[in-house]
Design an enzyme around this catalytic site. Structure first.
Site, short mmCIF file in Angstrom:
data_model
loop_
_atom_site.label_atom_id
_atom_site.label_comp_id
_atom_site.label_asym_id
_atom_site.label_seq_id
_atom_site.Cartn_x
_atom_site.Cartn_y
_atom_site.Cartn_z
N ALA A 69 0.87 -1.17 0.00
CA ALA A 69 0.00 0.00 0.00
C ALA A 69 0.91 1.23 0.00
O ALA A 69 2.11 1.13 0.32
CB ALA A 69 -0.89 -0.03 1.23
N GLU A 124 5.27 -5.02 6.95
CA GLU A 124 4.51 -4.01 7.70
C GLU A 124 5.07 -3.79 9.11
O GLU A 124 5.00 -2.70 9.66
CB GLU A 124 3.03 -4.41 7.80
CG GLU A 124 2.26 -4.32 6.49
CD GLU A 124 2.28 -5.59 5.65
OE1 GLU A 124 3.15 -6.46 5.88
OE2 GLU A 124 1.41 -5.72 4.77
N GLU A 136 -0.28 -9.41 -0.54
CA GLU A 136 -1.68 -9.73 -0.22
C GLU A 136 -2.56 -9.71 -1.47
O GLU A 136 -3.45 -10.55 -1.62
CB GLU A 136 -2.20 -8.73 0.84
CG GLU A 136 -1.49 -8.95 2.17
CD GLU A 136 -1.77 -7.87 3.19
OE1 GLU A 136 -1.69 -6.67 2.83
OE2 GLU A 136 -2.06 -8.20 4.35
N1 CO8 Z 1 4.63 3.29 -0.74
C1 CO8 Z 1 5.00 4.46 -1.28
N2 CO8 Z 1 6.15 4.61 -2.00
C2 CO8 Z 1 6.92 3.55 -2.18
C3 CO8 Z 1 6.60 2.28 -1.65
C4 CO8 Z 1 5.37 2.18 -0.89
N3 CO8 Z 1 4.95 1.02 -0.37
N4 CO8 Z 1 7.56 1.41 -1.97
C5 CO8 Z 1 8.46 2.08 -2.69
N5 CO8 Z 1 8.10 3.38 -2.83
C6 CO8 Z 1 8.78 4.45 -3.53
C7 CO8 Z 1 9.99 4.93 -2.75
O1 CO8 Z 1 9.60 5.86 -1.75
C8 CO8 Z 1 10.83 5.53 -3.85
O2 CO8 Z 1 10.31 6.80 -4.15
P1 CO8 Z 1 11.33 8.06 -4.37
O3 CO8 Z 1 12.16 7.64 -5.57
O4 CO8 Z 1 10.42 9.19 -4.65
O5 CO8 Z 1 12.14 8.18 -3.14
C9 CO8 Z 1 10.56 4.64 -5.04
O6 CO8 Z 1 9.34 3.94 -4.73
C10 CO8 Z 1 11.64 3.61 -5.27
O7 CO8 Z 1 11.85 2.91 -4.06
P2 CO8 Z 1 13.29 2.70 -3.40
O8 CO8 Z 1 14.20 3.84 -3.75
O9 CO8 Z 1 13.08 2.41 -1.96
O10 CO8 Z 1 13.76 1.40 -4.21
P3 CO8 Z 1 14.76 0.28 -3.70
O11 CO8 Z 1 15.01 -0.58 -4.90
O12 CO8 Z 1 15.93 0.86 -3.00
O13 CO8 Z 1 13.94 -0.58 -2.61
C11 CO8 Z 1 12.00 -1.71 -1.77
C12 CO8 Z 1 12.81 -1.30 -3.00
C13 CO8 Z 1 12.77 -2.71 -0.92
C14 CO8 Z 1 10.73 -2.37 -2.28
C15 CO8 Z 1 11.66 -0.47 -0.90
O14 CO8 Z 1 11.11 0.52 -1.76
C16 CO8 Z 1 10.68 -0.72 0.19
O15 CO8 Z 1 11.04 -1.26 1.22
N6 CO8 Z 1 9.40 -0.31 0.02
C17 CO8 Z 1 8.39 -0.39 1.01
C18 CO8 Z 1 7.88 -1.80 1.13
C19 CO8 Z 1 6.85 -1.89 2.25
O16 CO8 Z 1 7.12 -1.62 3.39
N7 CO8 Z 1 5.62 -2.32 1.89
C20 CO8 Z 1 4.57 -2.48 2.82
C21 CO8 Z 1 3.74 -1.24 2.86
S1 CO8 Z 1 2.51 -1.31 4.13
C22 CO8 Z 1 1.27 -2.19 3.41
O17 CO8 Z 1 1.34 -2.64 2.29
C23 CO8 Z 1 0.08 -2.38 4.24
C24 CO8 Z 1 -0.90 -3.15 3.45
C25 CO8 Z 1 -2.18 -3.08 4.10
C26 CO8 Z 1 -3.18 -3.47 3.08
C27 CO8 Z 1 -4.43 -3.44 3.66
C28 CO8 Z 1 -5.38 -3.64 2.62
C29 CO8 Z 1 -6.73 -3.88 3.20
#
Ligand code: CO8
Length: 261
Positions: A69, A135, A115
């Site tokens: 998300a 998360e 998910e």
């Molecule tokens: N949300 C918003 N932006 C994101 C997300 C995200 N989940 N993931 C990546 N981005 C953005 C980064 O902020 C970055 O943006 P910017 O270039 O503007 O800084 C861009 O994408 C590229 O990301 P990275 O530079 O971090 O890329 P890397 O290759 O270094 O890393 C990763 C990739 C490991 C995937 C890293 O981006 C990461 O850890 N992302 C977050 C993953 C995460 O924590 N996901 C869980 C989110 S919480 C959730 O999903 C709750 C779900 C609940 C659902 C409920 C439904 C009912």
């Protein structure tokens, strides 16, 4: 932020097409912001109601299926607001479709991305895919099946490890654990998923829908209730033209021509 592609079949094969939905929000690794999710639901429902489509495929990019998300959208939320609007409850609509959905996962499938994949009916992983429920690193827990569907797929210990550590697992580990049904070379993953979609779409749409419903019922009910439901669905198929056609075609040694009726 979304690309939809229709792969029509031979026009005589009713319902034999495949609908491919590609998440395309590259600057945020397909993080599922509200707008992207709304578009996704809309596209899934449109294909589900489209008589020419027999199977749906959802994919992302080679780098990310979906990185969860959208954290920047969520970061501003307060309890009263998320509770009152029942935030993310509409995600479950994906599971209400009658046609099968294949998730073709390349790259990251994290949090809500993992998910979303688990809401689909068949998970295919590209060789570089990574699955995780990170998360816990954000001070929250999964909210769309990461503590419920994951345990059914991989068992308690592996699910608990993923949810409590936030560590990711590889495509091969996901395969070994039973989360995905196949690991496929990343380059050809989407083509193979569409091909599998065609294989499903050429069957009887009635039998496919009932098979999906029966398999999904197994996750909800006791074995005896599930067996009874399965048998009733099996009986019901004898009221379809496709059952007559399928069995006649076998006996006449020809290919069946299903009409989804
Ligand atoms: N949300 C918003 N932006 C994101 C997300 C995200 N989940 N993931 C990546 N981005 C953005 C980064 O902020 C970055 O943006 P910017 O270039 O503007 O800084 C861009 O994408 C590229 O990301 P990275 O530079 O971090 O890329 P890397 O290759 O270094 O890393 C990763 C990739 C490991 C995937 C890293 O981006 C990461 O850890 N992302 C977050 C993953 C995460 O924590 N996901 C869980 C989110 S919480 C959730 O999903 C709750 C779900 C609940 C659902 C409920 C439904 C009912």
């Amino acid at each position: 932020i979304l690309v939809e592609t229709r792969f029509p079949s031979d026009p005589s094969a009713k319902g034999g097409g495949v609908g491919l939905i590609t998440l395309h929000r590259p600057k945020a690794l397909n993080a599922l912001c509200d707008a992207l999710f709304d578009d996704l639901i809309h596209a899934v429902m449109a294909f589900d109601h489209d008589e020419d489509i027999g199977c749906i495929v959802i994919t992302g990019s080679t780098k990310a299926f979906a990185a969860g998300a959208d954290i920047s959208e969520m970061s501003k939320q307060e309890f009263a607001n998320v509770y009152k609007k029942n935030m993310f409850s509409q995600w479950a609509d994906i599971t209400k479709t009658s046609k099968p959905i294949i998730a073709a996962v390349n790259g990251f499938a994290l949090g809500g991305g993992c998910e979303l994949a688990m809401m689909c009916d068949i998970l295919l992983a590209g060789s570089k895919a990574q699955f995780g429920q990170p998360e816990i690193n954000l001070g929250v827990i999964p909210g769309a099946g990461g503590t419920q569907r994951l345990i059914r797929a991989v068992g308690k210990s592996k699910a608990m490890e993923m949810v409590l550590t936030g560590n990711r697992i590889s495509a091969q580990e996901a395969m070994d654990a039973g989360l995905v049904s196949k690991v496929i070379d990343s380059e050809i993953l989407v083509d193979e998923a569409v091909k599998m979609g065609f294989t499903i779409a050429e069957k009887s749409g009635m039998a496919v829908r009932m098979a999906k419903e029966a398999v999904n019922v197994a996750e909800e009910v006791s074995l005896s209730e599930g067996l009874r439901f399965e048998r009733r669905m099996f009986h019901a198929l004898f009221a379809t033209k496709d059952q007559k056609e399928g069995m006649s075609a076998f006996l006449e040694k020809r290919k069946p021509e299903f009409t989804n009726e």
